[in-house]
Design a protein around this motif. Sequence first.
Motif, PDB file in Angstrom:
ATOM      1  N   ALA A 193      12.232  45.909  56.788  1.00  0.00           N
ATOM      2  CA  ALA A 193      12.314  47.186  56.068  1.00  0.00           C
ATOM      3  C   ALA A 193      10.954  47.566  55.504  1.00  0.00           C
ATOM      4  O   ALA A 193      10.307  46.762  54.828  1.00  0.00           O
TER       5      ALA A 193
ATOM      6  N   VAL B 219      17.906  46.992  58.708  1.00  0.00           N
ATOM      7  CA  VAL B 219      17.981  48.060  57.710  1.00  0.00           C
ATOM      8  C   VAL B 219      19.322  48.775  57.770  1.00  0.00           C
ATOM      9  O   VAL B 219      19.894  49.141  56.735  1.00  0.00           O
ATOM     10  N   GLY B 220      19.869  48.967  58.975  1.00  0.00           N
ATOM     11  CA  GLY B 220      21.160  49.639  59.125  1.00  0.00           C
ATOM     12  C   GLY B 220      22.262  48.912  58.369  1.00  0.00           C
ATOM     13  O   GLY B 220      23.110  49.545  57.727  1.00  0.00           O
TER      14      GLY B 220
ATOM     15  N   TYR C 151      21.861  49.613  54.659  1.00  0.00           N
ATOM     16  CA  TYR C 151      22.367  50.942  54.310  1.00  0.00           C
ATOM     17  C   TYR C 151      23.894  50.937  54.207  1.00  0.00           C
ATOM     18  O   TYR C 151      24.476  51.519  53.285  1.00  0.00           O
TER      19      TYR C 151
ATOM     20  N   GLN D 141      11.821  52.642  53.616  1.00  0.00           N
ATOM     21  CA  GLN D 141      13.209  52.309  53.961  1.00  0.00           C
ATOM     22  C   GLN D 141      13.909  51.566  52.827  1.00  0.00           C
ATOM     23  O   GLN D 141      15.096  51.781  52.582  1.00  0.00           O
TER      24      GLN D 141
ATOM     25  N   SER E 182      18.298  54.324  46.983  1.00  0.00           N
ATOM     26  CA  SER E 182      18.796  55.673  46.693  1.00  0.00           C
ATOM     27  C   SER E 182      20.137  55.964  47.353  1.00  0.00           C
ATOM     28  O   SER E 182      20.986  56.650  46.770  1.00  0.00           O
ATOM     29  N   ILE E 183      20.360  55.443  48.561  1.00  0.00           N
ATOM     30  CA  ILE E 183      21.553  55.802  49.324  1.00  0.00           C
ATOM     31  C   ILE E 183      22.827  55.325  48.653  1.00  0.00           C
ATOM     32  O   ILE E 183      23.908  55.892  48.861  1.00  0.00           O
TER      33      ILE E 183
ATOM     34  N   THR F 298      14.844  54.008  50.247  1.00  0.00           N
ATOM     35  CA  THR F 298      16.017  54.756  50.719  1.00  0.00           C
ATOM     36  C   THR F 298      17.292  53.951  50.494  1.00  0.00           C
ATOM     37  O   THR F 298      18.329  54.496  50.115  1.00  0.00           O
ATOM     38  N   ALA F 299      17.217  52.642  50.718  1.00  0.00           N
ATOM     39  CA  ALA F 299      18.384  51.776  50.494  1.00  0.00           C
ATOM     40  C   ALA F 299      18.807  51.785  49.029  1.00  0.00           C
ATOM     41  O   ALA F 299      20.000  51.749  48.716  1.00  0.00           O
TER      42      ALA F 299
ATOM     43  N   SER G   7      26.249  41.364  52.054  1.00  0.00           N
ATOM     44  CA  SER G   7      24.827  41.717  51.973  1.00  0.00           C
ATOM     45  C   SER G   7      23.948  40.510  52.265  1.00  0.00           C
ATOM     46  O   SER G   7      22.797  40.650  52.693  1.00  0.00           O
TER      47      SER G   7
ATOM     48  N   ARG H 279      25.276  49.169  51.083  1.00  0.00           N
ATOM     49  CA  ARG H 279      24.952  49.938  49.878  1.00  0.00           C
ATOM     50  C   ARG H 279      25.875  51.143  49.718  1.00  0.00           C
ATOM     51  O   ARG H 279      26.264  51.502  48.608  1.00  0.00           O
ATOM     52  N   LEU H 280      26.245  51.783  50.828  1.00  0.00           N
ATOM     53  CA  LEU H 280      27.170  52.914  50.773  1.00  0.00           C
ATOM     54  C   LEU H 280      28.557  52.468  50.312  1.00  0.00           C
ATOM     55  O   LEU H 280      29.206  53.132  49.499  1.00  0.00           O
TER      56      LEU H 280
END
Length: 493
Positions: A88, A144-145, A148, A92, A98-99, A95-96, A138, A151-152
Amino acid sequence: MTGSLVSRSSRDEKTSSGAPVTTTQDESKLESNEVALPEIDPSEEKKLLAKVDLFLTPVIMLVYLCCFLDRSNIGNVKVAGMPEDIGASSQQFSTAVSIFYATYVTFETPWALALKKFTPRFVITGLCIVWSLATIFSGFIVNVGGLYAVRLILGACEAGLFPSLNLYLTMVYRREEQAKRVSYLFVSTAIAGAFGGILAYGILFMDGIGGYAGWRWVFIIEGLFSVVCAIVVWFGLPNDMTKAYFLNSRERYLMTVRAEQNKAYSGSEDFDWNEVKIAAKDTKTYISGGIQFCQDILLYGFSTFLPSILTSMGHTGIEAQYLSVPVYIFGGICFVIFAFISDRLTIRGPFIFLSNIFGIVGYILLLATSNNAVKFFATFMCAVSVYNGPGLNVTWLNVSFAPHYRRATAIGLQQTMGNTAGVVAGQIYRDDPYILGHSFSLGSLAVAQGLIVLNLFYLKYCDRVKAKIKSGEIEDKRKIRTGDRDLDFKYHI
């Protein structure tokens, strides 16, 4: 509906602490308003609340500690090599961070509205189980996918916890009793930061065990800890305090009296879309949401990236874990003190304003000096506003809305607006020495101060209008006259 929210008609009837244990028939009469509500002896009520706190506080603090631990541990693993292991980039990884808030802010209001229908025990336990599994998984991500995705899922589940716990507290405690209890949630946040640093420090020594990197064990072990927490919530959190397992017959009766006295604040048990619409159109909701957004910029930026801020001062990743501990503890202690005084005086806004001054000084020092000792001191100043700001603002909203579903909607909307700050926090704290992050946080505090003053003037204006209507000075043109719009409902400033 002022102060203690005790019905004025109830003040003529008094029950001493030596009253006999009531029967189910007595309680049913209370609930059907067949008898005048007695006033509870203050010393007896104090003992009752102490017992309720003794049983509820550990459960509530434990579940929120786990929630925040599982959310913020991404900051601990960042300095332990996670980004490099999964390939990552700095962008990225931001973004993880923030997502998470994409699903978090989406589901807060729905979960808040669902609490009564599905009951606190089912909602909170169910959410805890799912986010625990997401945390454990986790530890097995390889790209990275995958990061993400977990985290969602984590965001969608944790979205329901704070609104649910917050609403649960309003169902148990009166207005003047709430700041101290809400402080338990934010103290849990501070403990999570401190405990997370200590735990991560220890777990990272497991690096290589079973062929897994230390940061993977951080996720796995903390996720398993949350599974245990879910079990504690299921057995330890009563859905109805008038039937709580840890209270005797007399104490359950007293909780029934309190529940009846508090009905003006808690309101109807039945869902009403009109109450949702009232809250959604209320000016107080959006001023409070704006304050919460500004304060949450600090909360999420500071709590997630404090280890990184400390490494920018020249400390190693391991040192940053344990140096963060006293900072978090200091912030939590300050919040308990502020919350206690706030409840005693039933004053909210001025205490938020005061705590923010400490934060302003702290961020100015972080930006203006190159001395690392001074910078470390500055983190303690920041911690005062990091926890007091969002915590006391939540309490301020709690006591400004009634009945239940109007309050539930306002809390959900406030948290949705406030938690979008998590998206911002993940983007402003990117690169050492974090000038953008500190500057943005300082600016957010300045805006928050203006909104706090605006809310103070607005609530005072609303109270003045009510007073004039009540005295006959002006005509009553109110379209909404229930709940917090009632003439006897006085806002806390």
